[in-house]
Scaffold this motif. Structure first.
Motif, PDB file in Angstrom:
ATOM      1  N   GLY A  65      -1.754  -3.173  -8.557  1.00  0.00           N
ATOM      2  CA  GLY A  65      -1.280  -4.413  -7.936  1.00  0.00           C
ATOM      3  C   GLY A  65      -0.136  -4.168  -6.971  1.00  0.00           C
ATOM      4  O   GLY A  65      -0.084  -4.756  -5.883  1.00  0.00           O
ATOM      5  N   MET A  66       0.781  -3.279  -7.356  1.00  0.00           N
ATOM      6  CA  MET A  66       1.888  -2.934  -6.458  1.00  0.00           C
ATOM      7  C   MET A  66       1.363  -2.268  -5.188  1.00  0.00           C
ATOM      8  O   MET A  66       1.893  -2.509  -4.095  1.00  0.00           O
ATOM      9  CB  MET A  66       2.881  -2.013  -7.157  1.00  0.00           C
ATOM     10  CG  MET A  66       3.754  -2.696  -8.175  1.00  0.00           C
ATOM     11  SD  MET A  66       4.940  -1.550  -8.882  1.00  0.00           S
ATOM     12  CE  MET A  66       4.191  -1.276 -10.478  1.00  0.00           C
ATOM     13  N   ALA A  67       0.332  -1.450  -5.321  1.00  0.00           N
ATOM     14  CA  ALA A  67      -0.243  -0.794  -4.143  1.00  0.00           C
ATOM     15  C   ALA A  67      -0.870  -1.808  -3.194  1.00  0.00           C
ATOM     16  O   ALA A  67      -0.727  -1.693  -1.967  1.00  0.00           O
ATOM     17  CB  ALA A  67      -1.278   0.242  -4.580  1.00  0.00           C
ATOM     18  N   VAL A  68      -1.535  -2.811  -3.750  1.00  0.00           N
ATOM     19  CA  VAL A  68      -2.143  -3.851  -2.908  1.00  0.00           C
ATOM     20  C   VAL A  68      -1.060  -4.627  -2.158  1.00  0.00           C
ATOM     21  O   VAL A  68      -1.156  -4.846  -0.946  1.00  0.00           O
ATOM     22  CB  VAL A  68      -3.022  -4.797  -3.761  1.00  0.00           C
ATOM     23  CG1 VAL A  68      -3.446  -6.021  -2.966  1.00  0.00           C
ATOM     24  CG2 VAL A  68      -4.236  -4.051  -4.297  1.00  0.00           C
ATOM     25  N   VAL A  69      -0.019  -5.027  -2.869  1.00  0.00           N
ATOM     26  CA  VAL A  69       1.066  -5.776  -2.235  1.00  0.00           C
ATOM     27  C   VAL A  69       1.775  -4.908  -1.198  1.00  0.00           C
ATOM     28  O   VAL A  69       2.112  -5.369  -0.100  1.00  0.00           O
ATOM     29  CB  VAL A  69       2.049  -6.315  -3.295  1.00  0.00           C
ATOM     30  CG1 VAL A  69       3.269  -6.937  -2.652  1.00  0.00           C
ATOM     31  CG2 VAL A  69       1.346  -7.331  -4.191  1.00  0.00           C
ATOM     32  N   SER A  70       1.980  -3.639  -1.510  1.00  0.00           N
ATOM     33  CA  SER A  70       2.616  -2.729  -0.559  1.00  0.00           C
ATOM     34  C   SER A  70       1.751  -2.522   0.678  1.00  0.00           C
ATOM     35  O   SER A  70       2.274  -2.408   1.795  1.00  0.00           O
ATOM     36  CB  SER A  70       2.912  -1.387  -1.222  1.00  0.00           C
ATOM     37  OG  SER A  70       3.829  -1.544  -2.269  1.00  0.00           O
ATOM     38  N   ALA A  71       0.431  -2.479   0.490  1.00  0.00           N
ATOM     39  CA  ALA A  71      -0.474  -2.349   1.637  1.00  0.00           C
ATOM     40  C   ALA A  71      -0.383  -3.578   2.541  1.00  0.00           C
ATOM     41  O   ALA A  71      -0.375  -3.452   3.775  1.00  0.00           O
ATOM     42  CB  ALA A  71      -1.907  -2.146   1.162  1.00  0.00           C
TER      43      ALA A  71
END
Length: 119
Positions: A37-43
């Protein structure tokens, strides 16, 4: 700036904050799914950074100044990854609290970016 991208990033950040807040409530550290989830938001924040820089390169100007706009873009991009790294150091419920706080901070930064651009 793209209003839809700003809205989607802010909502995704709040969803991440709620998800990690729920994990903290249940006394759980961040888990692999939280990092996805953090990776999606960071993307999403990275896409916003690229779009903002491209618009500046095309000659568009934010209402409240380019310097503050770029500073907020960089801060928005770094917010969730920094919280994620801190949650790796704290493998208790407080790591989840850290990521939840990072999501809330990112949502606030998105509102401010919208205002700076002239929304």
């Amino acid at each position: 700036m793209l209003d839809v991208l700003t809205l989607v990033t802010g909502v995704a950040a709040l969803l991440l904050a709620a998800w990690c807040g729920w994990a903290a409530y249940r006394d759980q550290p961040t888990k692999d799914w939280h990092f996805i989830g953090m990776a999606v938001v960071s993307a999403l924040a990275l896409i916003q950074l690229v779009v903002g820089v491209v618009q500046l390169a095309r000659g568009e100007e934010p209402e409240q100044g380019t310097t503050i706009f770029v500073a907020y873009l960089l801060g928005a991009f770094a917010c969730v990854p920094a919280a994620g790294f801190m949650s790796l150091a704290e493998r208790t419920r407080w790591g989840s609290v850290t990521v939840a706080a990072g999501g809330v901070v990112l949502a606030v930064l998105e509102v401010r970016l919208f205002d700076i651009w002239g929304g």
